[in-house]
Design a protein around this motif. Sequence first.
Motif, PDB file in Angstrom:
ATOM      1  N   ARG A 215      -0.061 -33.606  30.572  1.00 55.30           N
ATOM      2  CA  ARG A 215      -0.090 -34.744  29.634  1.00 55.30           C
ATOM      3  C   ARG A 215       1.302 -35.158  29.199  1.00 55.30           C
ATOM      4  N   SER A 216       2.215 -34.196  29.073  1.00 52.39           N
ATOM      5  CA  SER A 216       3.573 -34.537  28.645  1.00 52.39           C
ATOM      6  C   SER A 216       4.287 -35.358  29.710  1.00 52.39           C
ATOM      7  N   VAL A 217       4.046 -35.036  30.984  1.00 53.68           N
ATOM      8  CA  VAL A 217       4.676 -35.792  32.066  1.00 53.68           C
ATOM      9  C   VAL A 217       4.081 -37.193  32.149  1.00 53.68           C
ATOM     10  N   GLU A 218       2.769 -37.310  31.978  1.00 54.15           N
ATOM     11  CA  GLU A 218       2.115 -38.621  31.957  1.00 54.15           C
ATOM     12  C   GLU A 218       2.736 -39.511  30.876  1.00 54.15           C
ATOM     13  N   LEU A 219       2.930 -38.931  29.705  1.00 56.74           N
ATOM     14  CA  LEU A 219       3.487 -39.672  28.578  1.00 56.74           C
ATOM     15  C   LEU A 219       4.931 -40.085  28.857  1.00 56.74           C
ATOM     16  N   ALA A 220       5.711 -39.174  29.421  1.00 54.41           N
ATOM     17  CA  ALA A 220       7.106 -39.478  29.741  1.00 54.41           C
ATOM     18  C   ALA A 220       7.196 -40.613  30.752  1.00 54.41           C
ATOM     19  N   MET A 221       6.328 -40.597  31.753  1.00 55.33           N
ATOM     20  CA  MET A 221       6.340 -41.650  32.762  1.00 55.33           C
ATOM     21  C   MET A 221       5.934 -42.992  32.169  1.00 55.33           C
ATOM     22  N   ARG A 222       4.926 -42.976  31.293  1.00 62.16           N
ATOM     23  CA  ARG A 222       4.446 -44.224  30.698  1.00 62.16           C
ATOM     24  C   ARG A 222       5.510 -44.885  29.829  1.00 62.16           C
ATOM     25  N   TYR A 223       6.264 -44.068  29.095  1.00 64.77           N
ATOM     26  CA  TYR A 223       7.253 -44.628  28.167  1.00 64.77           C
ATOM     27  C   TYR A 223       8.696 -44.465  28.654  1.00 64.77           C
ATOM     28  N   SER A 224       8.864 -44.086  29.924  1.00 66.64           N
ATOM     29  CA  SER A 224      10.202 -43.940  30.529  1.00 66.64           C
ATOM     30  C   SER A 224      11.109 -43.031  29.700  1.00 66.64           C
ATOM     31  N   VAL A 225      10.566 -41.902  29.274  1.00 72.04           N
ATOM     32  CA  VAL A 225      11.344 -40.907  28.532  1.00 72.04           C
ATOM     33  C   VAL A 225      12.016 -39.961  29.528  1.00 72.04           C
ATOM     34  N   LYS A 226      13.335 -39.887  29.491  1.00 75.46           N
ATOM     35  CA  LYS A 226      14.031 -38.942  30.360  1.00 75.46           C
ATOM     36  C   LYS A 226      13.785 -37.524  29.861  1.00 75.46           C
ATOM     37  N   LEU A 227      13.292 -36.690  30.775  1.00 72.34           N
ATOM     38  CA  LEU A 227      12.989 -35.300  30.439  1.00 72.34           C
ATOM     39  C   LEU A 227      13.973 -34.383  31.162  1.00 72.34           C
ATOM     40  N   ARG A 228      14.389 -33.333  30.486  1.00 74.28           N
ATOM     41  CA  ARG A 228      15.205 -32.331  31.155  1.00 74.28           C
ATOM     42  C   ARG A 228      14.614 -30.960  30.860  1.00 74.28           C
ATOM     43  N   VAL A 229      14.366 -30.185  31.912  1.00 75.03           N
ATOM     44  CA  VAL A 229      13.852 -28.828  31.776  1.00 75.03           C
ATOM     45  C   VAL A 229      14.997 -27.865  32.017  1.00 75.03           C
ATOM     46  N   LEU A 230      15.238 -26.953  31.081  1.00 76.74           N
ATOM     47  CA  LEU A 230      16.342 -26.008  31.219  1.00 76.74           C
ATOM     48  C   LEU A 230      16.054 -24.724  30.459  1.00 76.74           C
ATOM     49  N   SER A 231      16.830 -23.700  30.760  1.00 79.05           N
ATOM     50  CA  SER A 231      16.610 -22.388  30.169  1.00 79.05           C
ATOM     51  C   SER A 231      17.317 -22.259  28.833  1.00 79.05           C
ATOM     52  N   SER A 232      16.639 -21.619  27.896  1.00 75.88           N
ATOM     53  CA  SER A 232      17.247 -21.354  26.591  1.00 75.88           C
ATOM     54  C   SER A 232      18.049 -20.063  26.606  1.00 75.88           C
ATOM     55  N   PHE A 233      18.042 -19.361  27.753  1.00 68.25           N
ATOM     56  CA  PHE A 233      18.690 -18.051  27.810  1.00 68.25           C
ATOM     57  C   PHE A 233      20.014 -18.068  28.578  1.00 68.25           C
ATOM     58  N   GLU A 234      20.374 -19.211  29.136  1.00 63.96           N
ATOM     59  CA  GLU A 234      21.635 -19.302  29.868  1.00 63.96           C
ATOM     60  C   GLU A 234      22.719 -19.923  28.996  1.00 63.96           C
ATOM     61  N   GLU A 235      23.965 -19.720  29.386  1.00 61.40           N
ATOM     62  CA  GLU A 235      25.083 -20.280  28.644  1.00 61.40           C
ATOM     63  C   GLU A 235      25.052 -21.801  28.698  1.00 61.40           C
ATOM     64  N   TYR A 236      25.650 -22.424  27.689  1.00 59.42           N
ATOM     65  CA  TYR A 236      25.622 -23.879  27.575  1.00 59.42           C
ATOM     66  C   TYR A 236      26.279 -24.544  28.778  1.00 59.42           C
ATOM     67  N   ASP A 237      25.589 -25.523  29.335  1.00 59.01           N
ATOM     68  CA  ASP A 237      26.111 -26.331  30.433  1.00 59.01           C
ATOM     69  C   ASP A 237      25.481 -27.712  30.308  1.00 59.01           C
ATOM     70  N   PRO A 238      26.286 -28.755  30.059  1.00 58.97           N
ATOM     71  CA  PRO A 238      25.718 -30.096  29.848  1.00 58.97           C
ATOM     72  C   PRO A 238      24.962 -30.633  31.058  1.00 58.97           C
ATOM     73  N   ASN A 239      25.191 -30.051  32.236  1.00 54.09           N
ATOM     74  CA  ASN A 239      24.532 -30.533  33.451  1.00 54.09           C
ATOM     75  C   ASN A 239      23.460 -29.558  33.948  1.00 54.09           C
ATOM     76  N   ALA A 240      23.039 -28.640  33.097  1.00 51.91           N
ATOM     77  CA  ALA A 240      22.068 -27.627  33.505  1.00 51.91           C
ATOM     78  C   ALA A 240      20.674 -28.221  33.658  1.00 51.91           C
ATOM     79  N   GLY A 241      19.806 -27.446  34.287  1.00 48.39           N
ATOM     80  CA  GLY A 241      18.395 -27.803  34.341  1.00 48.39           C
ATOM     81  C   GLY A 241      18.063 -28.856  35.378  1.00 48.39           C
ATOM     82  N   THR A 242      16.849 -29.382  35.254  1.00 48.76           N
ATOM     83  CA  THR A 242      16.343 -30.427  36.151  1.00 48.76           C
ATOM     84  C   THR A 242      15.987 -31.655  35.326  1.00 48.76           C
ATOM     85  N   LEU A 243      16.491 -32.802  35.748  1.00 54.18           N
ATOM     86  CA  LEU A 243      16.186 -34.065  35.070  1.00 54.18           C
ATOM     87  C   LEU A 243      14.970 -34.699  35.726  1.00 54.18           C
TER      88      LEU A 243
END
Length: 411
Positions: A215-243
């Motif tokens: 449902r969260s992906v459906e909502l993001a697609m409907r409203y063009s919300v950019k989603l990024r999935v990333l780990s809370s346990f890794e060191e900070y990296d502005p380009n981390a995760g998957t967009l």
Amino acid sequence: MPVLVMKFGGTSVATLDKIKRAAKRVGREVANGYDVIVVVSAMSGETNKLVGYVNETSPMYDAREYDAIVSSGENVTAGLMALTLQEMDVPARSWQGWQVPLKTTSAHGAARIEEIPTDNITAKFGEGMKVAVVAGFQGISPEGRITTLGRGGSDTTAVAFAAAFDAERCDIYTDVDGVYTTDPRIESKARKMDKIAFEEMLELASLGAKVLQTRSVELAMRYSVKLRVLSSFEEYDPNAGTLICAEEEIMENKPVSGIAASREEAKMTLVSVADRPGIAAAIFGPLADAGINVDMIVQNISDNGETDMTFSCPTDQVARAKSALDAAKEKGAVQFAELLCDPDVAKISLVGIGMRSQSGVAAKMFDVLSKEGINLKVIATSEIKISVLVDRKYTELAVQSLHDAFELDKV
């Protein structure tokens, strides 16, 4: 100020130390100039404990009281996160669903979001609050009762807030560092993707990938919300995760982006069903009424006015499906000679928006599986997906051989 939404799952806030770690990430984004909306889940294991209390107290429980109880885990986390941020001199306060208010339907346990007025939180941002810590998974019904959005509902809460506040992005922090080409536990060469299209992620989520709630992906697609999935346990990296973004933002589409595998599948077949207009409705109507999630459907060629109808459903719904079909047969709505069930199957799916423009994917998939001696029990296709049912014992072999054949380990 631009708004950023950050969501932390249960494993990311499982202890006070982990809450502090998450709070530091929030503080960094505040320092970067954002007003931040933080959506939190209950601490890991807390919701299951609360559900256990409900079932032990009242097996035939009142769904309204169920929601009041199981939503309390998120309230605790929100308060602890707000206190932690305050200790860091970051102006923050917690918000329960009814305080926002996040308005939902009255379907307790599976409510849907209807509206998120922005006035209350926006006013507090204007008064100097930098972080609104929102309890995920919950809202308020038109009758004024607490509601919950179903398991994984905090993802949906986060995306809905990002849409309502026109946020620059919605970051989903979890225990994995992004979306992979397949389950790394099955294929060691699985590769983390930098970007994936909404449609691809929606297919992968619905096919068994556990990274995001469908449902969260459906909502993001409907409203063009950019989603990024990333780990809370890794060191900070502005380009981390998957967009997770619109298809247009991906430079080149490979024919296959990912492979999903679901072991919790069963194949059911109604033998010798009358081949007449309305027979499909007579079969799948009662299944829908019983809440059965039917997926793949195949009807055999008619012979002497009779046909076989095969479909797949989750293994934990087989008993309900059988009961619904037996009841329909007793009422005379549908007749069949036998109901066969194969609970030892797995669904293997190739997903990729590149399939729209590149041919030969299905032929290659079938050839690869044939060479491995894997028989296909059911086949279903869509514009960007090919799914097959195979014997469950071949799950790992099927995924690994397809991952190699389509070179998903390569960028």
